[in-house]
Design a protein around this motif. Sequence first.
Motif, PDB file in Angstrom:
ATOM      1  N   PRO A 194       2.560   4.600  -1.188  1.00  0.00           N
ATOM      2  CA  PRO A 194       1.881   5.594  -2.039  1.00  0.00           C
ATOM      3  C   PRO A 194       2.398   5.670  -3.474  1.00  0.00           C
ATOM      4  O   PRO A 194       1.654   6.089  -4.354  1.00  0.00           O
ATOM      5  CB  PRO A 194       2.093   6.914  -1.296  1.00  0.00           C
ATOM      6  CG  PRO A 194       3.239   6.680  -0.372  1.00  0.00           C
ATOM      7  CD  PRO A 194       3.213   5.232  -0.031  1.00  0.00           C
ATOM      8  N   THR A 195       3.665   5.327  -3.716  1.00  0.00           N
ATOM      9  CA  THR A 195       4.171   5.345  -5.092  1.00  0.00           C
ATOM     10  C   THR A 195       4.992   4.080  -5.325  1.00  0.00           C
ATOM     11  O   THR A 195       5.398   3.403  -4.378  1.00  0.00           O
ATOM     12  CB  THR A 195       5.105   6.556  -5.364  1.00  0.00           C
ATOM     13  OG1 THR A 195       6.302   6.374  -4.585  1.00  0.00           O
ATOM     14  CG2 THR A 195       4.451   7.876  -5.010  1.00  0.00           C
ATOM     15  N   LEU A 196       5.270   3.814  -6.607  1.00  0.00           N
ATOM     16  CA  LEU A 196       6.065   2.633  -6.941  1.00  0.00           C
ATOM     17  C   LEU A 196       7.471   2.774  -6.366  1.00  0.00           C
ATOM     18  O   LEU A 196       8.067   1.811  -5.880  1.00  0.00           O
ATOM     19  CB  LEU A 196       6.117   2.472  -8.468  1.00  0.00           C
ATOM     20  CG  LEU A 196       6.782   1.194  -8.960  1.00  0.00           C
ATOM     21  CD1 LEU A 196       6.113  -0.044  -8.389  1.00  0.00           C
ATOM     22  CD2 LEU A 196       6.769   1.155 -10.496  1.00  0.00           C
ATOM     23  N   GLU A 197       7.992   4.022  -6.390  1.00  0.00           N
ATOM     24  CA  GLU A 197       9.338   4.236  -5.859  1.00  0.00           C
ATOM     25  C   GLU A 197       9.389   3.946  -4.356  1.00  0.00           C
ATOM     26  O   GLU A 197      10.278   3.241  -3.875  1.00  0.00           O
ATOM     27  CB  GLU A 197       9.802   5.665  -6.142  1.00  0.00           C
ATOM     28  CG  GLU A 197      11.257   5.863  -5.776  1.00  0.00           C
ATOM     29  CD  GLU A 197      11.744   7.285  -5.986  1.00  0.00           C
ATOM     30  OE1 GLU A 197      12.756   7.460  -6.672  1.00  0.00           O
ATOM     31  OE2 GLU A 197      11.102   8.230  -5.454  1.00  0.00           O
ATOM     32  N   ARG A 198       8.415   4.481  -3.624  1.00  0.00           N
ATOM     33  CA  ARG A 198       8.367   4.229  -2.173  1.00  0.00           C
ATOM     34  C   ARG A 198       8.234   2.725  -1.895  1.00  0.00           C
ATOM     35  O   ARG A 198       8.771   2.209  -0.925  1.00  0.00           O
ATOM     36  CB  ARG A 198       7.190   4.954  -1.529  1.00  0.00           C
ATOM     37  CG  ARG A 198       7.308   6.454  -1.521  1.00  0.00           C
ATOM     38  CD  ARG A 198       8.238   6.956  -0.434  1.00  0.00           C
ATOM     39  NE  ARG A 198       8.383   8.401  -0.528  1.00  0.00           N
ATOM     40  CZ  ARG A 198       9.380   9.093  -0.003  1.00  0.00           C
ATOM     41  NH1 ARG A 198      10.341   8.490   0.657  1.00  0.00           N
ATOM     42  NH2 ARG A 198       9.434  10.393  -0.138  1.00  0.00           N
ATOM     43  N   LYS A 199       7.493   2.065  -2.745  1.00  0.00           N
ATOM     44  CA  LYS A 199       7.299   0.628  -2.569  1.00  0.00           C
ATOM     45  C   LYS A 199       8.617  -0.124  -2.757  1.00  0.00           C
ATOM     46  O   LYS A 199       8.966  -0.996  -1.953  1.00  0.00           O
ATOM     47  CB  LYS A 199       6.259   0.145  -3.590  1.00  0.00           C
ATOM     48  CG  LYS A 199       5.935  -1.320  -3.520  1.00  0.00           C
ATOM     49  CD  LYS A 199       4.816  -1.608  -4.507  1.00  0.00           C
ATOM     50  CE  LYS A 199       4.424  -3.064  -4.502  1.00  0.00           C
ATOM     51  NZ  LYS A 199       3.100  -3.253  -5.110  1.00  0.00           N
ATOM     52  N   LYS A 223       8.242  14.411   3.603  1.00  0.00           N
ATOM     53  CA  LYS A 223       7.280  14.667   2.523  1.00  0.00           C
ATOM     54  C   LYS A 223       5.906  14.974   3.105  1.00  0.00           C
ATOM     55  O   LYS A 223       5.187  15.856   2.637  1.00  0.00           O
ATOM     56  CB  LYS A 223       7.165  13.427   1.616  1.00  0.00           C
ATOM     57  CG  LYS A 223       8.035  13.486   0.389  1.00  0.00           C
ATOM     58  CD  LYS A 223       7.278  14.202  -0.719  1.00  0.00           C
ATOM     59  CE  LYS A 223       8.140  14.689  -1.881  1.00  0.00           C
ATOM     60  NZ  LYS A 223       9.560  14.596  -1.857  1.00  0.00           N
ATOM     61  N   TRP A 244       0.524   5.234   6.527  1.00  0.00           N
ATOM     62  CA  TRP A 244       1.802   5.436   5.850  1.00  0.00           C
ATOM     63  C   TRP A 244       2.756   6.330   6.643  1.00  0.00           C
ATOM     64  O   TRP A 244       3.975   6.137   6.635  1.00  0.00           O
ATOM     65  CB  TRP A 244       1.579   5.996   4.438  1.00  0.00           C
ATOM     66  CG  TRP A 244       2.888   6.230   3.754  1.00  0.00           C
ATOM     67  CD1 TRP A 244       3.489   7.424   3.497  1.00  0.00           C
ATOM     68  CD2 TRP A 244       3.812   5.216   3.295  1.00  0.00           C
ATOM     69  NE1 TRP A 244       4.722   7.233   2.916  1.00  0.00           N
ATOM     70  CE2 TRP A 244       4.939   5.894   2.773  1.00  0.00           C
ATOM     71  CE3 TRP A 244       3.785   3.814   3.282  1.00  0.00           C
ATOM     72  CZ2 TRP A 244       6.030   5.218   2.235  1.00  0.00           C
ATOM     73  CZ3 TRP A 244       4.887   3.145   2.744  1.00  0.00           C
ATOM     74  CH2 TRP A 244       5.983   3.835   2.234  1.00  0.00           C
ATOM     75  N   ARG A 288       0.808  -1.216   0.000  1.00  0.00           N
ATOM     76  CA  ARG A 288       0.000   0.000   0.000  1.00  0.00           C
ATOM     77  C   ARG A 288       0.842   1.268   0.000  1.00  0.00           C
ATOM     78  O   ARG A 288       0.370   2.346   0.347  1.00  0.00           O
ATOM     79  CB  ARG A 288      -0.941  -0.015   1.210  1.00  0.00           C
ATOM     80  CG  ARG A 288      -1.975  -1.116   1.099  1.00  0.00           C
ATOM     81  CD  ARG A 288      -2.798  -1.215   2.351  1.00  0.00           C
ATOM     82  NE  ARG A 288      -2.034  -1.811   3.447  1.00  0.00           N
ATOM     83  CZ  ARG A 288      -2.456  -1.835   4.701  1.00  0.00           C
ATOM     84  NH1 ARG A 288      -3.601  -1.289   5.019  1.00  0.00           N
ATOM     85  NH2 ARG A 288      -1.729  -2.415   5.637  1.00  0.00           N
TER      86      ARG A 288
END
Lengths: 94, 325
Positions: free
Chosen positions: B71-76, B182, B129, B69
Amino acid sequence: MKNEWPLWEIFIRGQHGMSHRHVGSLHAPDAEMAIKNARDVYTRRNEGVSIWVVEANHISASSPSDKGPLYEPSESKVYRHPTFFDIPEEVGAM
Amino acid sequence: MYAQMIKSEATQDDPEKLAAFQARIDAGEKIEPKDWMPEGYRKTLIRQIGQHAHSEIVGQLPEGNWITRAPTLERKAILLAKVQDEAGHGLYLYCAAETLGVSRDEITEMLLDGRMKYSSIFNYPTLNWADIGAVGWLVDGAAIMNQVPLQRTSFGPYSRAMIRICKEESFHQRQGYDAIRKMAEGTPEQKKMAQDALNRLWYPSLMMFGPSDKDSVHSAQSMAWKIKMNTNDELRQKFVDQTVPQAEYLGLTIPDPDLKWNEERGHYDYTDPDWSEFFEVIKGNGPCNVDRLAARNKAWDDGAWVRDGLLAHAKKKATRQHAAE
Ligand SMILES: [Fe+2]
Ligand SMILES: [Fe+2]
């Protein structure tokens, strides 16, 4: 120990490393899986370009109590080092 | 810390050997697995390294909870890499413990049936998050505080595991601070979430260092053996001093109305966590104790056929190879 996977010692050669170095150990059912696991555990940040795995029970090691008899003899043999000898400056690099 | 309230074992060894052992430690020598060591040193280390390893492994659960979950593909991808590192940390430490004569299965089973503990912090939930950012910032931050001095610990394999771990931890704390930053710099609602995460995780983070020095009775022997390098309160103070300015930069408020700079001491004065809550969590009554142990037990039980199957396959392959030779 019932059905434990054997322990493997892992050796990695780095990008500019001259030889493989021991980095740690892990459990795996066989050599192939040990290499795969070693890749995941020990090379996540470009630490290496080559992996060796050896089953831990195949490694024989010197005993700590032999430290004296094994290594002391070399302490008194300073002439094995080049700096033991004085070479006249006039002779040039040697 | 990751290892809290480790009782040092009494030692009944030959006093001459003990003195020689202590002299080696005082001289800064590393103790290696095959060297003579007091039984108490060995047992205390198994418990301490084991608890540390279990913490790395159980610590994957609150963060793993948010991988799908993010928030972005990068964070994932970042969170996935961080959690994978923690699995590695667990492995380095289990291997260090195994050099002391405990098997991997034994030590795993001691976690699963509750004979061994893991850090109290992982019995708190990650609700959203913002908590993931706060965990990297505060929990990994607190872990680093303890792990950096442990690189100099007297037991060789433990020290080497710590050196590897410390190389990877700084990424963990930075990615957490970056994630919460952020949010702190985002919409008012996001900032509120960041503050809420700090509010909930501040005191549990302070608890990571273990009970106050006046209640921590087992330190002296462990410090003489150099398997504990600083007192609990020393490290806690260091953590507070380091974290306050980081929170200020984010515009977040540490949830402690009595927190203030003490000019004379050169440190922040702060409020201790509620120690009765800490002891309850240690006893198994924290918000997530039951869930965490259930998840580890399920993973172990569900994985049994894979472990057995791969071993059977390896044995069969080896026998066939033997026959062919
Ligand atoms: Fe870790
Ligand atoms: Fe970490």
